[in-house]
Write a protein that holds these residues in place. Structure first.
Motif, PDB file in Angstrom:
ATOM      1  N   VAL A 113       0.857  -1.196   0.000  1.00 37.10           N
ATOM      2  CA  VAL A 113       0.000   0.000   0.000  1.00 37.10           C
ATOM      3  C   VAL A 113       0.890   1.242   0.000  1.00 37.10           C
ATOM      4  N   PRO A 114       0.875   2.009  -1.093  1.00 32.78           N
ATOM      5  CA  PRO A 114       1.758   3.181  -1.142  1.00 32.78           C
ATOM      6  C   PRO A 114       1.405   4.213  -0.062  1.00 32.78           C
ATOM      7  N   THR A 115       2.407   4.968   0.325  1.00 33.83           N
ATOM      8  CA  THR A 115       2.227   6.109   1.221  1.00 33.83           C
ATOM      9  C   THR A 115       2.316   7.357   0.350  1.00 33.83           C
ATOM     10  N   GLY A 116       1.502   8.359   0.636  1.00 32.71           N
ATOM     11  CA  GLY A 116       1.599   9.563  -0.187  1.00 32.71           C
ATOM     12  C   GLY A 116       1.145  10.804   0.551  1.00 32.71           C
ATOM     13  N   TRP A 117       1.635  11.939   0.096  1.00 37.62           N
ATOM     14  CA  TRP A 117       1.173  13.199   0.680  1.00 37.62           C
ATOM     15  C   TRP A 117       1.523  14.368  -0.232  1.00 37.62           C
ATOM     16  N   VAL A 118       0.868  15.481   0.058  1.00 41.66           N
ATOM     17  CA  VAL A 118       1.199  16.768  -0.578  1.00 41.66           C
ATOM     18  C   VAL A 118       1.596  17.714   0.552  1.00 41.66           C
ATOM     19  N   LEU A 119       2.761  18.336   0.411  1.00 44.20           N
ATOM     20  CA  LEU A 119       3.227  19.292   1.420  1.00 44.20           C
ATOM     21  C   LEU A 119       3.510  20.616   0.724  1.00 44.20           C
ATOM     22  N   VAL A 120       2.896  21.672   1.216  1.00 48.90           N
ATOM     23  CA  VAL A 120       3.147  23.015   0.658  1.00 48.90           C
ATOM     24  C   VAL A 120       3.928  23.824   1.685  1.00 48.90           C
ATOM     25  N   THR A 121       5.057  24.376   1.239  1.00 51.69           N
ATOM     26  CA  THR A 121       5.943  25.160   2.111  1.00 51.69           C
ATOM     27  C   THR A 121       6.299  26.472   1.408  1.00 51.69           C
ATOM     28  N   PRO A 122       6.882  27.419   2.160  1.00 52.46           N
ATOM     29  CA  PRO A 122       7.328  28.655   1.490  1.00 52.46           C
ATOM     30  C   PRO A 122       8.484  28.410   0.522  1.00 52.46           C
ATOM     31  N   GLY A 123       9.185  27.306   0.627  1.00 51.33           N
ATOM     32  CA  GLY A 123      10.301  27.042  -0.288  1.00 51.33           C
ATOM     33  C   GLY A 123      11.528  27.868   0.062  1.00 51.33           C
ATOM     34  N   ALA A 124      12.567  27.720  -0.738  1.00 50.96           N
ATOM     35  CA  ALA A 124      13.827  28.427  -0.480  1.00 50.96           C
ATOM     36  C   ALA A 124      13.784  29.829  -1.088  1.00 50.96           C
ATOM     37  N   ASP A 125      14.749  30.649  -0.695  1.00 47.59           N
ATOM     38  CA  ASP A 125      14.861  32.003  -1.241  1.00 47.59           C
ATOM     39  C   ASP A 125      15.917  31.978  -2.362  1.00 47.59           C
ATOM     40  N   TYR A 126      15.480  32.196  -3.591  1.00 49.11           N
ATOM     41  CA  TYR A 126      16.398  32.106  -4.731  1.00 49.11           C
ATOM     42  C   TYR A 126      16.812  33.475  -5.265  1.00 49.11           C
ATOM     43  N   ALA A 127      16.558  34.535  -4.482  1.00 52.33           N
ATOM     44  CA  ALA A 127      16.796  35.891  -5.006  1.00 52.33           C
ATOM     45  C   ALA A 127      18.235  36.058  -5.492  1.00 52.33           C
ATOM     46  N   GLN A 128      19.194  35.585  -4.688  1.00 49.84           N
ATOM     47  CA  GLN A 128      20.601  35.780  -5.046  1.00 49.84           C
ATOM     48  C   GLN A 128      20.978  35.009  -6.311  1.00 49.84           C
ATOM     49  N   ALA A 129      20.564  33.751  -6.396  1.00 45.39           N
ATOM     50  CA  ALA A 129      20.874  32.941  -7.587  1.00 45.39           C
ATOM     51  C   ALA A 129      20.257  33.570  -8.831  1.00 45.39           C
ATOM     52  N   ARG A 130      19.072  34.135  -8.680  1.00 48.03           N
ATOM     53  CA  ARG A 130      18.389  34.730  -9.835  1.00 48.03           C
ATOM     54  C   ARG A 130      19.081  36.003 -10.306  1.00 48.03           C
ATOM     55  N   THR A 131      19.533  36.826  -9.347  1.00 44.08           N
ATOM     56  CA  THR A 131      20.079  38.129  -9.758  1.00 44.08           C
ATOM     57  C   THR A 131      21.583  38.076  -9.995  1.00 44.08           C
ATOM     58  N   GLU A 132      22.311  37.344  -9.145  1.00 48.41           N
ATOM     59  CA  GLU A 132      23.776  37.348  -9.279  1.00 48.41           C
ATOM     60  C   GLU A 132      24.295  36.188 -10.118  1.00 48.41           C
ATOM     61  N   GLY A 133      23.505  35.138 -10.246  1.00 51.71           N
ATOM     62  CA  GLY A 133      23.948  33.976 -11.001  1.00 51.71           C
ATOM     63  C   GLY A 133      24.632  32.957 -10.112  1.00 51.71           C
ATOM     64  N   VAL A 134      25.001  31.837 -10.711  1.00 54.03           N
ATOM     65  CA  VAL A 134      25.586  30.726  -9.948  1.00 54.03           C
ATOM     66  C   VAL A 134      26.907  30.278 -10.578  1.00 54.03           C
ATOM     67  N   ASP A 135      27.820  29.842  -9.689  1.00 56.38           N
ATOM     68  CA  ASP A 135      29.083  29.241 -10.124  1.00 56.38           C
ATOM     69  C   ASP A 135      28.854  27.738 -10.231  1.00 56.38           C
ATOM     70  N   VAL A 136      29.271  27.164 -11.353  1.00 57.44           N
ATOM     71  CA  VAL A 136      28.915  25.779 -11.661  1.00 57.44           C
ATOM     72  C   VAL A 136      30.155  24.948 -11.958  1.00 57.44           C
ATOM     73  N   LEU A 137      30.191  23.748 -11.404  1.00 57.85           N
ATOM     74  CA  LEU A 137      31.229  22.780 -11.764  1.00 57.85           C
ATOM     75  C   LEU A 137      30.651  21.784 -12.758  1.00 57.85           C
ATOM     76  N   VAL A 138      31.474  21.350 -13.710  1.00 59.01           N
ATOM     77  CA  VAL A 138      31.074  20.296 -14.632  1.00 59.01           C
ATOM     78  C   VAL A 138      31.547  18.975 -14.028  1.00 59.01           C
ATOM     79  N   LEU A 139      30.622  18.055 -13.783  1.00 59.46           N
ATOM     80  CA  LEU A 139      30.975  16.766 -13.173  1.00 59.46           C
ATOM     81  C   LEU A 139      30.537  15.614 -14.080  1.00 59.46           C
TER      82      LEU A 139
END
Ligand SMILES: Cc1ncc(COP(=O)(O)O)c(C=O)c1O
Length: 290
Positions: A113-139
């Protein structure tokens, strides 16, 4: 009374039919012998919610169904899950952006019998990633481009709960002074991030790699390509190399919640951030929900 976070627990029948009821998010609900906990055996979706509207919900539910099929879980009851998302979002205190997680596990060992749910949260703050960008490694993901046919049991392209590899890659990046990761295949194809899709622009051509390489079929990149077409540019699904990324006019990581984050360095080499395109793309992703 609106609250935060908001939890709706599912009762799931063996055929996938589901009914949902609100529950206390601070109370224990999942058993210690649930296969989602002991094996990471299950599937999920993370749906961005902007201005109270769940984004690309149909696409998320279609992907939820594909992930379920790939892991032999019952086909999810799309209408019931959609209704639960809407009810949970409505019950959450209003915020400009929220995140809705839809989770199904294989359930308590031995029950089927599967277990399931829906959870709604405020989530993370992405303001900095959106405006300043992100440093990325290629793996190196060290899988070939035909991994989905050669080794379907690796479940590449399914959104499973087994994200330990993805979080390990992100920790590796952070330990080496970067924010995020772009995986490449053993054949040198650009794949995806641990929780994002790669998008590159060269002049008027926007390109994202094909899901057939074993990538999650991203919902956000679908809306990003629609943005490119709406401004009269070309939007294509095509293979990319790391050299293509290095030479591109703009590179982004796109995903639900974060929406679009420009890549400002690749393996420690600074690259241009296309601020105007980022502003327009982000505006589109915040205002066009499907
Ligand atoms: C491995 C992977 N690829 C791509 C994505 C982006 O998908 P979406 O835009 O639907 O959030 C995610 C999202 O978390 C992901 O985990």
């Amino acid at each position: 009374m609106p609250s935060s976070p908001v939890l709706f627990l599912a009762a799931i029948a063996p055929d996938g039919r589901a009914t949902f009821a609100p529950a206390d998010p601070a109370a224990p609900h999942v058993r210690v012998d649930d296969l989602g906990v002991t094996r990471g055996d299950g599937v999920f979706e993370s749906v961005g919610v902007v201005g109270g509207v769940p984004q690309s919900l149909e696409h998320h539910l279609a992907r939820f169904a594909r992930s379920s099929a790939m892991t032999d879980l019952p086909a999810p009851d799309a209408a019931a899950w959609a209704d639960a998302v809407h009810r949970a979002v409505a019950a959450h205190e209003p915020r400009p952006e929220l995140l809705a997680k839809l989770i199904v596990t294989r359930g308590v060992e031995g029950t089927g019998v599967p277990t399931g749910w829906v959870l709604v949260t405020p989530g993370a703050d992405y303001a900095q990633a959106r405006t300043e960008g992100v440093d990325v490694l290629v793996l190196d993901r060290a899988y070939p481009g035909d991994v989905t046919t050669r080794a379907p049991w690796l479940l590449q392209g399914a959104k499973t709960l087994s994200y330990a590899l993805n979080t390990a890659a992100l920790r590796h990046a952070r330990a080496h002074g970067a924010h995020d990761v772009v995986f490449v295949s053993s054949d040198g194809d650009v794949l995806e991030g641990p929780n994002s899709t790669v998008l590159a622009r060269s002049r008027d051509r926007w390109v994202t790699p094909p899901p057939e390489l074993g990538l999650l079929d991203g919902t956000t990149v679908g809306r990003a390509l629609a943005f490119a077409r709406a401004r009269g540019d070309r939007a294509e699904v095509d293979r990319l190399t790391v050299a293509d990324l290095a030479a591109a006019d703009g590179v982004w990581l796109v995903s639900s919640g974060r929406l679009s984050a420009p890549v400002r360095s690749l393996d420690g080499v600074a690259r241009p951030v296309d601020a105007a395109a980022q502003a327009a793309l982000l505006h589109h992703l915040l205002t066009v929900h499907d």
